[in-house]
Design an enzyme around this catalytic site. Sequence first.
Site, PDB file in Angstrom:
ATOM      1  N   HIS A 274     -36.027  11.395  14.942  1.00 38.39           N
ATOM      2  CA  HIS A 274     -35.412   9.897  15.150  1.00 38.39           C
ATOM      3  C   HIS A 274     -33.925   9.975  15.698  1.00 38.39           C
ATOM      4  CE1 HIS A 274     -35.383   5.838  12.675  1.00 38.39           C
ATOM      5  NE2 HIS A 274     -34.851   5.751  13.664  1.00 38.39           N
TER       6      HIS A 274
ATOM      7  N   ARG B  64     -40.662   2.510  14.531  1.00 38.60           N
ATOM      8  CA  ARG B  64     -40.294   3.016  13.105  1.00 38.60           C
ATOM      9  C   ARG B  64     -41.515   3.654  12.509  1.00 38.60           C
ATOM     10  NH1 ARG B  64     -35.714   2.393  13.320  1.00 38.60           N
ATOM     11  NH2 ARG B  64     -34.234   1.375  12.048  1.00 38.60           N
TER      12      ARG B  64
ATOM     13  N   GLU C 111     -40.400   9.570   6.707  1.00 38.43           N
ATOM     14  CA  GLU C 111     -39.584  10.480   7.098  1.00 38.43           C
ATOM     15  C   GLU C 111     -38.207  10.623   6.279  1.00 38.43           C
ATOM     16  OE1 GLU C 111     -38.703   8.459  10.932  1.00 38.43           O
ATOM     17  OE2 GLU C 111     -36.665   7.926  10.369  1.00 38.43           O
TER      18      GLU C 111
HETATM   19  C1  GLV Z   1     -32.538   3.392  14.824  1.00 38.37           C
HETATM   20  O1  GLV Z   1     -33.686   3.545  14.612  1.00 38.37           O
HETATM   21  C2  GLV Z   1     -31.966   1.989  14.712  1.00 38.37           C
HETATM   22  O2  GLV Z   1     -32.908   1.070  14.376  1.00 38.37           O
HETATM   23  O3  GLV Z   1     -31.073   1.792  15.343  1.00 38.37           O
END
Ligand code: GLV
Length: 324
Positions: free
Chosen positions: A286, A239, A268
């Site tokens: 992401h 993250r 982000e």
């Molecule tokens: C994506 O980042 C998730 O947490 O599924």
Amino acid sequence: MRPSVLVARQVFPAIVTRLREHFEVEANNEPVDWSHAELMHRLQGKQGVFVAATEKIDAALVAGCPELRAVCSMAVGYNNIDVAACAARGIVVTNAPDVLTETTADFGFALMMATARRIAESEHFLRAGRWKRWSVDFFCGADVHGATLGILGMGRIGQAIARRGALGFGMRVIYHNRSRLAPDVEAPLSACWVDKDVLLAQADHLIVVVPYSAASHHAIGSRELALMKPTATLINIARGGVVDDAALAQALAERRIAAAGLDVFEGEPSVHPALLAVPNVVLTPHIASATEATRRAMAQLAVDNLIAVLGGRAPLTPVAAPAS
Ligand code: GLV
């Protein structure tokens, strides 16, 4: 009366159709992010909400939505949800573990290889028309096979990455996690628990897979970057906020580490401008879990959780409230 559910983010039509078999459904059918106020407004009179990693379900929203009983996310990470506030109100929170593990591990490995072997940087060079001649030291990178793979956070995804490294690429695997894996889990991965500073000092390729929390905020900052080898690469698929992006950009610019691969960013979809300015970083928006099959499975799991919880049954994949 059938329960009412809000789908807060545009999702596959089949997912909305499935929800309509069980619930009154209001769905976001546009590629737009609703503001907090709009989300709160649309949640009035709704018992369930389908979210992803992007919708902020905080204490104010929980307080303002008295009928809410289920917050079901298609993401595995749930730092966007105030789980304690939900628990205090008896709202069940679910996430989507397992279904994305292998896909996300594939991506983590791909990002590590792209970073180590300078794939994005050399492609940009070629596209810019700068390839005039081949030379012996042209875009030399770092080997992945046989190198030391460091993993920070040894949950399901970390273990899937360890398997790829140890079994597929003959890597030495070291990891740091709050708790050490049981010997019968560690042994087939050929993975060895080490202190965090040892991990930083010994990894040739360090991959970060810890969930975001106050405790993991800037787990990789200037101090940690200074402990890494100048030849090392750093990969973040966890993250934004687990890595201090400003400190990383500076370390990359000064070549204090060789390169980085980032799929997640602080703030982000904004990306720190200093990261955009350095060549030795691979940046992706992401997408670690982004294969169609996996995204469908993640969304389906959130639907199955909504059906279970609002049908009075136990959730399939509940998120436990933090110990108070
Ligand atoms: C994506 O980042 C998730 O947490 O599924």
